[in-house]
Design an enzyme around this catalytic site. Sequence first.
Site, PDB file in Angstrom:
ATOM      1  CE1 TYR A   5      -4.364  -1.372   0.718  1.00 30.28           C
ATOM      2  CE2 TYR A   5      -2.990  -3.105   1.636  1.00 30.28           C
ATOM      3  CZ  TYR A   5      -4.215  -2.673   1.166  1.00 30.28           C
ATOM      4  OH  TYR A   5      -5.267  -3.534   1.134  1.00 30.28           O
ATOM      5  CE1 TYR A  35      -2.403  -6.595   3.755  1.00 29.89           C
ATOM      6  CE2 TYR A  35      -3.236  -6.343   1.530  1.00 29.89           C
ATOM      7  CZ  TYR A  35      -3.416  -6.238   2.896  1.00 29.89           C
ATOM      8  OH  TYR A  35      -4.593  -5.760   3.399  1.00 29.89           O
ATOM      9  NE  ARG A  44      -6.764 -10.292   4.727  1.00 33.27           N
ATOM     10  CZ  ARG A  44      -7.726  -9.485   4.301  1.00 33.27           C
ATOM     11  NH1 ARG A  44      -7.579  -8.192   4.419  1.00 33.27           N
ATOM     12  NH2 ARG A  44      -8.836  -9.960   3.748  1.00 33.27           N
ATOM     13  CG  HIS A  77      -8.038  -7.510   0.014  1.00 33.28           C
ATOM     14  ND1 HIS A  77      -6.945  -8.160   0.525  1.00 33.28           N
ATOM     15  CD2 HIS A  77      -8.039  -6.283   0.593  1.00 33.28           C
ATOM     16  CE1 HIS A  77      -6.323  -7.372   1.384  1.00 33.28           C
ATOM     17  NE2 HIS A  77      -6.958  -6.217   1.439  1.00 33.28           N
ATOM     18  CG  HIS A 101      -9.640  -2.381   1.396  1.00 32.82           C
ATOM     19  ND1 HIS A 101      -9.949  -2.893   2.633  1.00 32.82           N
ATOM     20  CD2 HIS A 101      -8.347  -2.741   1.163  1.00 32.82           C
ATOM     21  CE1 HIS A 101      -8.888  -3.511   3.135  1.00 32.82           C
ATOM     22  NE2 HIS A 101      -7.908  -3.435   2.269  1.00 32.82           N
TER      23      HIS A 101
HETATM   24 FE   LIG Z   1      -6.094  -4.589   2.509  1.00 34.03          FE
END
Ligand SMILES: [Fe+3]
Lengths: 189, 252
Positions: free
Chosen positions: B122, B161, B171, B174, B176
């Site tokens: 991110y 990640y 995870r 995905h 969000h």
């Molecule tokens: Fe996330």
Amino acid sequence: MSLPPTPAQTVGPFFGYALPFTGGGDIAEGPESITVHGLVLDGAGDPVPDALVEIWQADRDGSLTGAPGSLRHDQVTGEVIGRHGLDFTGFGRVPTDADGHWAVRTVAPGPHRPGATPYLAVAVFARGLLHHLHTRIYLPDHADALRADFPDTGADRLATLLATRERDRRYRFDIRLQGDRETIFVDLR
Amino acid sequence: MTTPPTTAPTQAEIDAAIVEADRTAPPDPHHPNRDYPPYRSSALRHPRQPLLPIVDPEAVELAGPVFGATDVSSLDSDLTLGLAGEPAGQRITVTGRVVDRSGRPVPRQLVEIWQANAAGRYAHDLDQHPAPLDPNFTGFGRCLTDDDGSYAFTTIRPGAYPWRNHVNAWRPAHIHFSLFGTAFTQRMVTQMYFPGDPLFRYDPVLRSVTDQAARDRLVARYDHDLSVAEWSLGFRWDIVLDGPISTLFEDR
Ligand SMILES: [Fe+3]
């Protein structure tokens, strides 16, 4: 027909560059504006630095029509420059800071129907919170009306929905996700 | 790389906790239980008191904020634009319809997305995963649904990640999503997953939705007709918002 809903998921820790926007906490400014602020706290009493607080409310005359333009953008750069301050959008969004603190500047809402007790509707999102929560902020002027609206709920619990006046035009409202004085969260049916 | 603290549970311990949470879950729940021990951060962040039920056809929450053309720039729905070059990764189109539980479209409402880049990182200071940042990828976008409730984004396929919930926690990829309905009661934040991800079974966030059919509703479907030759792969994901709306606002 009733379709099964899409399940909720946590907002996670990394929403900070996507959801907060310039002027998100400046719902209304001017001589009549009030500040409502507080902490988001977890079950250990520790601040929650990665929560997002959203407010939806009536205008001072009780109007719930809102207006677009909370995220008004600059047509040259595409940057969000925020509302122009003329229309009341009724919507605010602020992330908690590193101390778990949030604040909005707004106006005291009016009754949304004759005789209704005014309040600010709140949605709380956070890392670790799998499905967001709704609560309400009532200003202290309406403490008696709040108790009359919820006669079956103890005064101690209802007090968690009451902001406290810190000084003129400044109110404190802490959101306790769990534990002693846990905030009342509501489920609208 | 940062080593997780030695007290972090193993995947096997989390797997056992997931089995236990499945066993004690109510039948056919639509949403995650906020008290979900395999997602360890939920422990101190869920209320222990029951929610206060409110039945009020004129509640403030049965209306909600509105958004319009001034809130969204036409470039906001393409996460691959606006920076100097092309982002790394597989370009994708994600589209679908936002409807309420009666199947009525949610028109002209705000849809916001954010995601990791193709390497699983991110653009956020607190994301210290040692994967490359991508100077050509913003990682967030927004659009308004059209009159039919449809939304569409162009982006790149995000990477999986690691996170610190337990040892070797990853995870699944995905995106969000943040959604508004016609009422504040329908406000929704969720995550869209990609079909066939081998990480599904290990992930406490996805598994917090204990009903398999409900979990499946979080997974997009590959749609070859949406793929664009020499350009992008297409995924379709329809969203059903929960929560009551006021009959006063039905025709708005
Ligand atoms: Fe996330």
